[in-house]
Scaffold this motif. Structure first.
Motif, PDB file in Angstrom:
ATOM      1  N   ASN A 194       0.808  -1.229   0.000  1.00 20.75           N
ATOM      2  CA  ASN A 194       0.000   0.000   0.000  1.00 20.75           C
ATOM      3  C   ASN A 194       0.837   1.273   0.000  1.00 20.75           C
ATOM      4  N   LYS A 195       2.167   1.158  -0.026  1.00 22.67           N
ATOM      5  CA  LYS A 195       3.018   2.353   0.043  1.00 22.67           C
ATOM      6  C   LYS A 195       2.810   3.274  -1.166  1.00 22.67           C
ATOM      7  N   GLY A 196       2.678   2.688  -2.349  1.00 23.06           N
ATOM      8  CA  GLY A 196       2.460   3.503  -3.547  1.00 23.06           C
ATOM      9  C   GLY A 196       1.130   4.220  -3.521  1.00 23.06           C
ATOM     10  N   ARG A 197       0.102   3.519  -3.083  1.00 24.01           N
ATOM     11  CA  ARG A 197      -1.239   4.119  -3.046  1.00 24.01           C
ATOM     12  C   ARG A 197      -1.318   5.248  -2.008  1.00 24.01           C
ATOM     13  N   ILE A 198      -0.754   5.007  -0.821  1.00 22.59           N
ATOM     14  CA  ILE A 198      -0.838   6.036   0.219  1.00 22.59           C
ATOM     15  C   ILE A 198       0.051   7.232  -0.126  1.00 22.59           C
ATOM     16  N   SER A 199       1.156   6.998  -0.851  1.00 26.71           N
ATOM     17  CA  SER A 199       2.004   8.119  -1.263  1.00 26.71           C
ATOM     18  C   SER A 199       1.295   8.975  -2.306  1.00 26.71           C
ATOM     19  N   ARG A 200       0.555   8.345  -3.207  1.00 27.71           N
ATOM     20  CA  ARG A 200      -0.208   9.104  -4.208  1.00 27.71           C
ATOM     21  C   ARG A 200      -1.313   9.913  -3.537  1.00 27.71           C
ATOM     22  N   TYR A 201      -1.990   9.301  -2.581  1.00 25.55           N
ATOM     23  CA  TYR A 201      -3.063  10.002  -1.857  1.00 25.55           C
ATOM     24  C   TYR A 201      -2.492  11.154  -1.021  1.00 25.55           C
ATOM     25  N   LEU A 202      -1.350  10.904  -0.373  1.00 29.98           N
ATOM     26  CA  LEU A 202      -0.718  11.942   0.459  1.00 29.98           C
ATOM     27  C   LEU A 202      -0.235  13.112  -0.395  1.00 29.98           C
ATOM     28  N   ALA A 203       0.310  12.823  -1.571  1.00 27.21           N
ATOM     29  CA  ALA A 203       0.759  13.898  -2.470  1.00 27.21           C
ATOM     30  C   ALA A 203      -0.409  14.755  -2.921  1.00 27.21           C
ATOM     31  N   ASN A 204      -1.547  14.124  -3.157  1.00 23.25           N
ATOM     32  CA  ASN A 204      -2.752  14.862  -3.537  1.00 23.25           C
ATOM     33  C   ASN A 204      -3.152  15.842  -2.433  1.00 23.25           C
ATOM     34  N   LYS A 205      -3.154  15.369  -1.185  1.00 24.69           N
ATOM     35  CA  LYS A 205      -3.539  16.224  -0.062  1.00 24.69           C
ATOM     36  C   LYS A 205      -2.497  17.320   0.188  1.00 24.69           C
ATOM     37  N   CYS A 206      -1.216  17.008  -0.045  1.00 21.55           N
ATOM     38  CA  CYS A 206      -0.161  18.023   0.110  1.00 21.55           C
ATOM     39  C   CYS A 206      -0.334  19.154  -0.899  1.00 21.55           C
ATOM     40  N   THR A 207      -0.745  18.809  -2.102  1.00 18.22           N
ATOM     41  CA  THR A 207      -0.989  19.838  -3.123  1.00 18.22           C
ATOM     42  C   THR A 207      -2.129  20.757  -2.703  1.00 18.22           C
ATOM     43  N   ILE A 208      -3.207  20.167  -2.184  1.00 15.90           N
ATOM     44  CA  ILE A 208      -4.345  20.984  -1.729  1.00 15.90           C
ATOM     45  C   ILE A 208      -3.926  21.895  -0.580  1.00 15.90           C
ATOM     46  N   ALA A 209      -3.170  21.348   0.379  1.00 12.38           N
ATOM     47  CA  ALA A 209      -2.745  22.141   1.536  1.00 12.38           C
ATOM     48  C   ALA A 209      -1.830  23.285   1.130  1.00 12.38           C
ATOM     49  N   SER A 210      -0.900  23.029   0.205  1.00  7.10           N
ATOM     50  CA  SER A 210       0.024  24.085  -0.230  1.00  7.10           C
ATOM     51  C   SER A 210      -0.711  25.191  -0.973  1.00  7.10           C
ATOM     52  N   ARG A 211      -1.730  24.844  -1.747  1.00 11.23           N
ATOM     53  CA  ARG A 211      -2.497  25.872  -2.468  1.00 11.23           C
ATOM     54  C   ARG A 211      -3.332  26.713  -1.509  1.00 11.23           C
ATOM     55  N   ILE A 212      -3.889  26.072  -0.487  1.00  6.15           N
ATOM     56  CA  ILE A 212      -4.649  26.838   0.515  1.00  6.15           C
ATOM     57  C   ILE A 212      -3.723  27.797   1.259  1.00  6.15           C
ATOM     58  N   PHE A 235      -8.400   2.371   6.182  1.00  5.55           N
ATOM     59  CA  PHE A 235      -9.209   1.676   5.178  1.00  5.55           C
ATOM     60  C   PHE A 235      -8.388   0.597   4.470  1.00  5.55           C
ATOM     61  N   TYR A 236      -7.101   0.890   4.175  1.00  5.26           N
ATOM     62  CA  TYR A 236      -6.240  -0.104   3.536  1.00  5.26           C
ATOM     63  C   TYR A 236      -5.956  -1.278   4.473  1.00  5.26           C
ATOM     64  N   GLU A 237      -5.938  -1.000   5.786  1.00  3.51           N
ATOM     65  CA  GLU A 237      -5.594  -2.055   6.748  1.00  3.51           C
ATOM     66  C   GLU A 237      -6.819  -2.852   7.203  1.00  3.51           C
ATOM     67  N   THR A 238      -7.899  -2.164   7.539  1.00  2.00           N
ATOM     68  CA  THR A 238      -9.074  -2.818   8.124  1.00  2.00           C
ATOM     69  C   THR A 238     -10.274  -2.884   7.196  1.00  2.00           C
ATOM     70  N   GLY A 239     -10.356  -2.017   6.206  1.00  2.00           N
ATOM     71  CA  GLY A 239     -11.491  -2.008   5.299  1.00  2.00           C
ATOM     72  C   GLY A 239     -12.612  -1.075   5.714  1.00  2.00           C
TER      73      GLY A 239
END
Length: 572
Positions: free
Chosen positions: A365-383, A408-412
């Motif tokens: 799940n490292k690739g998926r969580i890194s993609r999701y985290l990068a998305n949120k970092c972009t939103i935070a930096s723009r705000i 969600f990745y760990e427990t569902g």
């Protein structure tokens, strides 16, 4: 009839030039291009149709800002409506050098705009001979106007806010990384240097800065005794470890060392310890600075990782412009291009790998969580980049979303929808912004009130201060208040007061007077109610006696009962 007009924007004003018969094909020939440099030949090609000078430097700056943003200013609109022939069988063509302002003018006036070809050459010639084409304008005045407008335009473009300067974050994180390397190198040097004298200490104390402090405290291991055990416990913060150091010093295999070598080791250890202390201060400074400049990014991914992202991007604005895919691999450019060259697997993460979220995620799940985290970092930096009131509300909500996605990745367990979370964040951010605005308004009111008081005091001091200055006595308002209070205290101290328990303070006197004033009417009413008809008669007689003149009754009338009481008192 002239059909082509060229608009030229200068620091001194707007100019409209009418272009005469010109062959557009011949304009590209070298001979024709050279004719532009000659003022005599150029005058036969163009003529000044109208000139609109700016009223002030501020007006020039406003117009230039509008042109740079592709907006038609009111002055430019009035100038073109007045001087450009918009009516007729054939509409005039307006030539402009900037396509952006040309598109805005085309929407405003619905006329054909020309930007390339002959317009570029005409603009080049106008720029060269502008001071000669406009009457009353010299080359010196034109250059001064250009210089002044250039300075003011640059200052207006650089919106400087001392509280939100990301350059300080870039320098701080670079210095922090450099300090980590230097402290590590210097600590290893201290270990090697002091290890000849006390080699067993390396295994007991593993921390670099703690090792330097212990080496500075022990100095010569042969002088270490039970008395210094307490000091060792304070440094290593462990009694068992301090006892181990003491035992090892007694049976150490290290060589003897001269006093001068020990002095140099102590000095070097002091430098390393001071660098470690400065690193902690710098980290605290970076934390506070990130809370001011990028609070949402710091709340989401941490101060150090967020500062590294800003530093690698060059600025917070550049980071806000990056897409999430770029933020994800920011810092892993070498691995990316190597993978593209060898057609291997591209990297999944760059600098955001140092975040705790990726470390907590499973390998799959490292690739998926890194993609999701990068998305949120972009939103935070723009705000952070474009918000007026900095707050960490959105960063906290985004962090909760990443936590939910990780679970969600760990427990569902299904995470909340992004729309619902953002609605909550917007509501909280609105409340925070309103609270901040209220505090700022309150501070502004206090400041204005203080300034008004100072002005009033200054005016009163100007009128009443002359007489005081003549007498040599100029008193400030604070001194006057103190003087009045001291005078009141003296007056109250001089008044005779009968007290049962001794002297009373001025505050007690005031309270007593108020109580007496309140009790007096009530006592009079009670006395009137308790009086019998006989007592009323006696009271009337005594009042009649008091009303008689003092000459007729020099001595007051004394009743027989009072005389008897006096006789009994004398006999006793």
């Amino acid at each position: 009839m002239v059909l082509l007009h060229v608009l030229f924007e200068h620091a001194s004003g707007y100019a409209l030039f009418a272009v005469k018969e010109v062959e557009e094909i011949g304009m590209l020939l070298p001979q024709v291009e050279e004719s532009v440099l000659n003022i005599g030949k150029f005058n036969s090609m163009v003529s000044l149709a109208a000139f609109f000078p700016f009223k002030s430097a501020q007006a020039a700056l406003d117009n230039m800002n509008a042109i740079s943003e592709g907006v038609v200013h009111a002055d430019l609109k009035l100038f073109l409506e007045t001087n450009l022939p918009l009516s007729g069988k054939k509409k005039a063509v307006l030539g402009v050098s900037d396509a952006k302002i040309g598109a805005a003018l085309q929407e405003e006036f619905t006329l054909s705009i020309q930007t390339g070809g002959v317009v570029a050459e005409i603009s080049r010639g106008v720029r060269l001979h502008f001071h000669s084409l406009v009457k009353g304008l010299t080359a010196l005045a034109a250059s001064k106007a250009q210089l002044g407008l250039g300075h003011s335009y640059s200052r207006a473009k650089v919106k400087f806010n001392v509280n939100r300067v990301d350059n300080m974050i870039i320098q701080s994180i670079a210095l922090l990384d450099q300090l980590d390397k230097d402290i590590n190198t210097f600590s290893m040097r201290v270990r090697e240097w002091y290890g000849y004298h006390f080699p067993e200490l390396i295994k007991i104390v593993s921390d670099n800065s703690m090792y330097c402090r212990v080496a500075r405290l022990i100095s010569n291991r042969k002088e270490l005794s039970e008395e210094s055990l307490e000091g060792l416990e304070e440094v290593v913060m462990d009694s068992a470890k301090a006892q181990a150091i003491l035992d090892a010093s007694r049976s150490s295999m290290g060589m003897d060392i001269s006093p001068i070598d020990l002095i140099n080791i102590e000095r070097f250890s002091d430098r390393v310890v001071s660098l470690a202390a400065y690193r902690l201060e710098l980290q605290e400074y970076l934390r506070s600075k990130m809370g001011q400049v990028a609070p949402n990014l710091a709340a989401l991914i941490g101060e150090v990782v967020g500062a590294r992202l800003i530093s690698h991007a060059g600025s917070l604005t550049n980071l806000a412009k990056y897409p999430a895919s770029t933020v994800q691999i920011l810092g892993a450019e070498k691995a990316l291009f190597r993978a593209l060259k060898t057609r291997g697997n591209t990297p999944k993460y760059g600098l955001i790998f140092h975040s705790t979220f990726i470390g907590r995620a499973a390998a799959k799940n490292k690739g998926r969580i890194s993609r999701y985290l990068a998305n949120k970092c972009t939103i935070a930096s723009r705000i952070d980049c474009f918000s007026e009131v900095p707050s960490s509300v959105f960063g906290d909500k985004l962090r909760e979303q990443v936590e939910e996605r990780l679970s969600f990745y760990e427990t569902g367990d299904l995470p909340r929808k992004n729309v619902d979370v953002m609605k909550e964040a917007v509501k909280e951010a609105t409340d925070v912004a309103a609270e901040v605005k209220r505090k700022l308004d309150k501070k502004e009111k206090k400041r204005k009130k203080r300034e008004k008081k100072m002005q009033e005091l200054g005016e009163n001091g100007g009128t009443n201060g002359d007489a005081e200055e003549e007498n040599g006595e100029v008193e400030t308002p604070v001194v006057k208040k103190k003087k009045q209070a001291a005078e009141e205290m003296e007056v109250q101290a001089d008044e005779p007061v009968a007290a049962e328990n001794g002297a009373e303070t001025p505050g007690k006197k005031k309270k007593k007077k108020k109580v007496e004033a309140e009790e007096a009417p009530a006592e009079e009413a009670e006395a009137e109610a308790e009086e019998t008809p006989a007592k009323k008669k006696k009271k009337r007689k005594s009042e009649a006696v008091d009303a008689e003149p003092a000459e007729e009754t020099p001595e007051p009338a004394v009743s027989e009962k009072k005389k008897k009481k006096k006789k009994k008192g004398n006999e006793d």
